[in-house]
Design a protein around this motif. Structure first.
Motif, PDB file in Angstrom:
ATOM      1  N   ARG A 177       0.672  -1.343   0.077  1.00 38.73           N
ATOM      2  CA  ARG A 177      -0.008  -0.013   0.052  1.00 38.73           C
ATOM      3  C   ARG A 177       0.780   1.240   0.009  1.00 38.73           C
ATOM      4  O   ARG A 177       1.840   1.279   0.810  1.00 38.73           O
ATOM      5  CB  ARG A 177      -0.877  -0.001   1.282  1.00 38.73           C
ATOM      6  CG  ARG A 177      -1.892  -1.012   1.173  1.00 38.73           C
ATOM      7  CD  ARG A 177      -2.830  -1.076   2.366  1.00 38.73           C
ATOM      8  NE  ARG A 177      -3.673  -2.078   2.071  1.00 38.73           N
ATOM      9  CZ  ARG A 177      -3.983  -3.391   2.131  1.00 38.73           C
ATOM     10  NH1 ARG A 177      -2.840  -3.896   2.388  1.00 38.73           N
ATOM     11  NH2 ARG A 177      -5.047  -4.199   2.071  1.00 38.73           N
ATOM     12  N   VAL A 178       0.727   1.969  -1.005  1.00 39.08           N
ATOM     13  CA  VAL A 178       1.426   3.370  -1.019  1.00 39.08           C
ATOM     14  C   VAL A 178       0.788   4.422  -0.918  1.00 39.08           C
ATOM     15  O   VAL A 178      -0.169   4.768  -2.160  1.00 39.08           O
ATOM     16  CB  VAL A 178       2.242   3.135  -2.474  1.00 39.08           C
ATOM     17  CG1 VAL A 178       3.300   4.360  -2.489  1.00 39.08           C
ATOM     18  CG2 VAL A 178       3.153   1.978  -2.776  1.00 39.08           C
ATOM     19  N   PRO A 179       0.735   5.292  -0.064  1.00 39.60           N
ATOM     20  CA  PRO A 179      -0.081   6.370   0.020  1.00 39.60           C
ATOM     21  C   PRO A 179       0.745   7.458  -0.665  1.00 39.60           C
ATOM     22  O   PRO A 179       1.921   7.614  -0.604  1.00 39.60           O
ATOM     23  CB  PRO A 179      -0.185   6.752   1.608  1.00 39.60           C
ATOM     24  CG  PRO A 179       1.168   6.190   2.126  1.00 39.60           C
ATOM     25  CD  PRO A 179       1.400   5.030   1.285  1.00 39.60           C
ATOM     26  N   VAL A 180      -0.218   8.217  -1.423  1.00 41.43           N
ATOM     27  CA  VAL A 180       0.428   9.289  -2.088  1.00 41.43           C
ATOM     28  C   VAL A 180      -0.297  10.675  -1.934  1.00 41.43           C
ATOM     29  O   VAL A 180      -1.621  10.420  -1.710  1.00 41.43           O
ATOM     30  CB  VAL A 180       0.484   8.992  -3.636  1.00 41.43           C
ATOM     31  CG1 VAL A 180       1.470   7.891  -3.889  1.00 41.43           C
ATOM     32  CG2 VAL A 180      -0.723   8.662  -4.350  1.00 41.43           C
ATOM     33  N   LYS A 181       0.233  11.668  -2.158  1.00 35.99           N
ATOM     34  CA  LYS A 181      -0.589  12.926  -2.138  1.00 35.99           C
ATOM     35  C   LYS A 181      -0.065  13.574  -3.493  1.00 35.99           C
ATOM     36  O   LYS A 181       1.109  13.470  -3.983  1.00 35.99           O
ATOM     37  CB  LYS A 181       0.140  14.045  -1.141  1.00 35.99           C
ATOM     38  CG  LYS A 181      -0.505  13.726   0.473  1.00 35.99           C
ATOM     39  CD  LYS A 181      -0.220  14.639   1.257  1.00 35.99           C
ATOM     40  CE  LYS A 181      -0.610  14.126   2.573  1.00 35.99           C
ATOM     41  NZ  LYS A 181      -0.519  15.052   3.884  1.00 35.99           N
ATOM     42  N   PHE A 182      -0.883  14.210  -4.261  1.00 39.76           N
ATOM     43  CA  PHE A 182      -0.680  14.706  -5.652  1.00 39.76           C
ATOM     44  C   PHE A 182      -1.313  15.888  -5.816  1.00 39.76           C
ATOM     45  O   PHE A 182      -2.299  16.356  -5.243  1.00 39.76           O
ATOM     46  CB  PHE A 182      -0.929  13.759  -6.562  1.00 39.76           C
ATOM     47  CG  PHE A 182      -2.274  13.333  -6.842  1.00 39.76           C
ATOM     48  CD1 PHE A 182      -3.206  13.861  -7.585  1.00 39.76           C
ATOM     49  CD2 PHE A 182      -3.145  12.301  -6.053  1.00 39.76           C
ATOM     50  CE1 PHE A 182      -4.704  13.646  -7.615  1.00 39.76           C
ATOM     51  CE2 PHE A 182      -4.292  11.903  -5.989  1.00 39.76           C
ATOM     52  CZ  PHE A 182      -5.128  12.639  -6.766  1.00 39.76           C
ATOM     53  N   ALA A 183      -0.569  16.603  -6.688  1.00 46.40           N
ATOM     54  CA  ALA A 183      -1.271  17.946  -7.317  1.00 46.40           C
ATOM     55  C   ALA A 183      -1.351  17.684  -8.807  1.00 46.40           C
ATOM     56  O   ALA A 183      -0.492  17.003  -9.419  1.00 46.40           O
ATOM     57  CB  ALA A 183      -0.297  19.093  -7.272  1.00 46.40           C
TER      58      ALA A 183
ATOM     59  N   GLN B  94       4.437   6.736   3.584  1.00 44.53           N
ATOM     60  CA  GLN B  94       4.909   5.682   4.310  1.00 44.53           C
ATOM     61  C   GLN B  94       4.424   4.305   3.620  1.00 44.53           C
ATOM     62  O   GLN B  94       3.273   4.061   3.692  1.00 44.53           O
ATOM     63  CB  GLN B  94       4.803   5.521   5.884  1.00 44.53           C
ATOM     64  CG  GLN B  94       5.392   4.427   6.357  1.00 44.53           C
ATOM     65  CD  GLN B  94       6.842   3.974   6.586  1.00 44.53           C
ATOM     66  OE1 GLN B  94       7.626   5.239   6.455  1.00 44.53           O
ATOM     67  NE2 GLN B  94       7.220   2.925   6.006  1.00 44.53           N
ATOM     68  N   ILE B  95       5.175   3.620   3.151  1.00 46.56           N
ATOM     69  CA  ILE B  95       4.916   2.383   2.189  1.00 46.56           C
ATOM     70  C   ILE B  95       4.473   1.171   3.430  1.00 46.56           C
ATOM     71  O   ILE B  95       5.380   0.974   4.137  1.00 46.56           O
ATOM     72  CB  ILE B  95       5.715   1.879   1.316  1.00 46.56           C
ATOM     73  CG1 ILE B  95       6.015   3.102   0.349  1.00 46.56           C
ATOM     74  CG2 ILE B  95       5.400   0.621   0.590  1.00 46.56           C
ATOM     75  CD1 ILE B  95       6.749   2.671  -0.968  1.00 46.56           C
ATOM     76  N   THR B  96       3.511   0.476   3.224  1.00 46.39           N
ATOM     77  CA  THR B  96       3.126  -0.649   4.304  1.00 46.39           C
ATOM     78  C   THR B  96       2.730  -1.815   3.277  1.00 46.39           C
ATOM     79  O   THR B  96       2.333  -1.789   2.273  1.00 46.39           O
ATOM     80  CB  THR B  96       2.232  -0.297   5.078  1.00 46.39           C
ATOM     81  OG1 THR B  96       0.949  -0.090   4.441  1.00 46.39           O
ATOM     82  CG2 THR B  96       2.265   0.938   6.066  1.00 46.39           C
TER      83      THR B  96
ATOM     84  N   ASN C 161       3.016  -3.620   7.946  1.00 42.90           N
ATOM     85  CA  ASN C 161       4.438  -3.501   8.420  1.00 42.90           C
ATOM     86  C   ASN C 161       4.980  -2.468   7.570  1.00 42.90           C
ATOM     87  O   ASN C 161       4.679  -2.486   6.173  1.00 42.90           O
ATOM     88  CB  ASN C 161       4.979  -4.808   7.922  1.00 42.90           C
ATOM     89  CG  ASN C 161       4.568  -5.704   8.904  1.00 42.90           C
ATOM     90  OD1 ASN C 161       4.377  -5.772  10.053  1.00 42.90           O
ATOM     91  ND2 ASN C 161       4.487  -7.277   8.352  1.00 42.90           N
ATOM     92  N   ASN C 162       5.963  -1.665   8.034  1.00 45.05           N
ATOM     93  CA  ASN C 162       6.447  -0.352   7.317  1.00 45.05           C
ATOM     94  C   ASN C 162       7.729  -0.910   6.484  1.00 45.05           C
ATOM     95  O   ASN C 162       8.387  -1.756   6.882  1.00 45.05           O
ATOM     96  CB  ASN C 162       7.151   0.623   8.208  1.00 45.05           C
ATOM     97  CG  ASN C 162       5.708   1.520   8.975  1.00 45.05           C
ATOM     98  OD1 ASN C 162       4.620   1.471   8.309  1.00 45.05           O
ATOM     99  ND2 ASN C 162       6.095   2.069  10.120  1.00 45.05           N
ATOM    100  N   TYR C 163       7.653  -0.039   5.285  1.00 39.70           N
ATOM    101  CA  TYR C 163       8.861  -0.554   4.495  1.00 39.70           C
ATOM    102  C   TYR C 163       9.431   0.886   3.848  1.00 39.70           C
ATOM    103  O   TYR C 163       8.830   1.887   3.724  1.00 39.70           O
ATOM    104  CB  TYR C 163       8.252  -1.261   3.264  1.00 39.70           C
ATOM    105  CG  TYR C 163       8.006  -2.560   3.457  1.00 39.70           C
ATOM    106  CD1 TYR C 163       9.136  -3.526   3.208  1.00 39.70           C
ATOM    107  CD2 TYR C 163       6.794  -3.285   3.973  1.00 39.70           C
ATOM    108  CE1 TYR C 163       8.982  -5.029   3.466  1.00 39.70           C
ATOM    109  CE2 TYR C 163       6.624  -4.385   4.077  1.00 39.70           C
ATOM    110  CZ  TYR C 163       7.672  -5.396   4.070  1.00 39.70           C
ATOM    111  OH  TYR C 163       7.672  -6.724   3.976  1.00 39.70           O
ATOM    112  N   LYS C 164      10.789   0.837   3.592  1.00 33.08           N
ATOM    113  CA  LYS C 164      11.604   1.832   3.242  1.00 33.08           C
ATOM    114  C   LYS C 164      10.907   2.237   1.565  1.00 33.08           C
ATOM    115  O   LYS C 164      10.475   1.500   1.046  1.00 33.08           O
ATOM    116  CB  LYS C 164      12.843   1.784   3.029  1.00 33.08           C
ATOM    117  CG  LYS C 164      13.592   1.752   4.385  1.00 33.08           C
ATOM    118  CD  LYS C 164      14.977   1.768   4.114  1.00 33.08           C
ATOM    119  CE  LYS C 164      15.763   1.529   5.519  1.00 33.08           C
ATOM    120  NZ  LYS C 164      17.375   1.521   5.158  1.00 33.08           N
TER     121      LYS C 164
END
Length: 153
Positions: A82-88, A115-117, A122-125
């Motif tokens: 799961r990759v949360p993103v903010k975008f314009a 922050q990728i989970t 679980n968190n990932y870089k």
């Protein structure tokens, strides 16, 4: 003095000359072919290792919310992460050149990865690369255009 043609010239025999040319050409071709086949050509080796069994990444929009007329937030599924993103984004009217095919085109101009989970939380870089960012931008644009979430004036 009588003129004789080449065929009646006893010193020049056309058939033997033609046979000689064919024999020379044949031997030359055979010689070149055997020389080329005896060379040991090797494939050029690249500095990058070859990767076996590599499959393309899967991208999908899990959730998307527009926070203003030109910004939004989304959660992207990238190969199960799961990759949360903010975008314009920028929007403008467009068409396919046929009357009645008008639509609002979306161009993502800024993408911020959170922050990728994984599916368990679980968190990932951040492991995303340029191609991932480009494909995420395409997914976001397509999702907004398909669902007509942002209409240009």
């Amino acid at each position: 003095m009588e003129q004789n043609t080449i065929q009646s010239n006893s010193a020049f025999q056309f058939g033997k000359s033609l046979f000689g040319v064919w024999a020379f050409t044949g031997l030359t071709v055979i010689g070149i072919a055997s020389a080329v086949s005896s060379c040991d050509y090797q494939a050029a080796h690249s500095s990058q290792p070859t990767l076996a069994n590599v499959k393309p990444s899967y991208y999908g929009v899990m959730a998307l919310k527009l926070t203003s007329d030109i910004t939004g937030e989304a959660v992207i599924n990238l190969d199960g992460f799961r990759v949360p993103v903010k975008f314009a984004f920028d929007k403008h009217p467009d068409s396919y050149g046929v009357p009645g095919s008008e639509f609002t085109a979306i161009d993502i101009i800024n993408l911020e990865i959170g922050q990728i989970t994984d599916a368990n939380g679980n968190n990932y870089k951040d492991f995303t690369i340029y191609d991932d960012h480009r494909n995420i931008n395409a997914q976001l644009s397509a999702y907004i255009e398909k669902n007509k979430l942002a209409e240009a004036i």
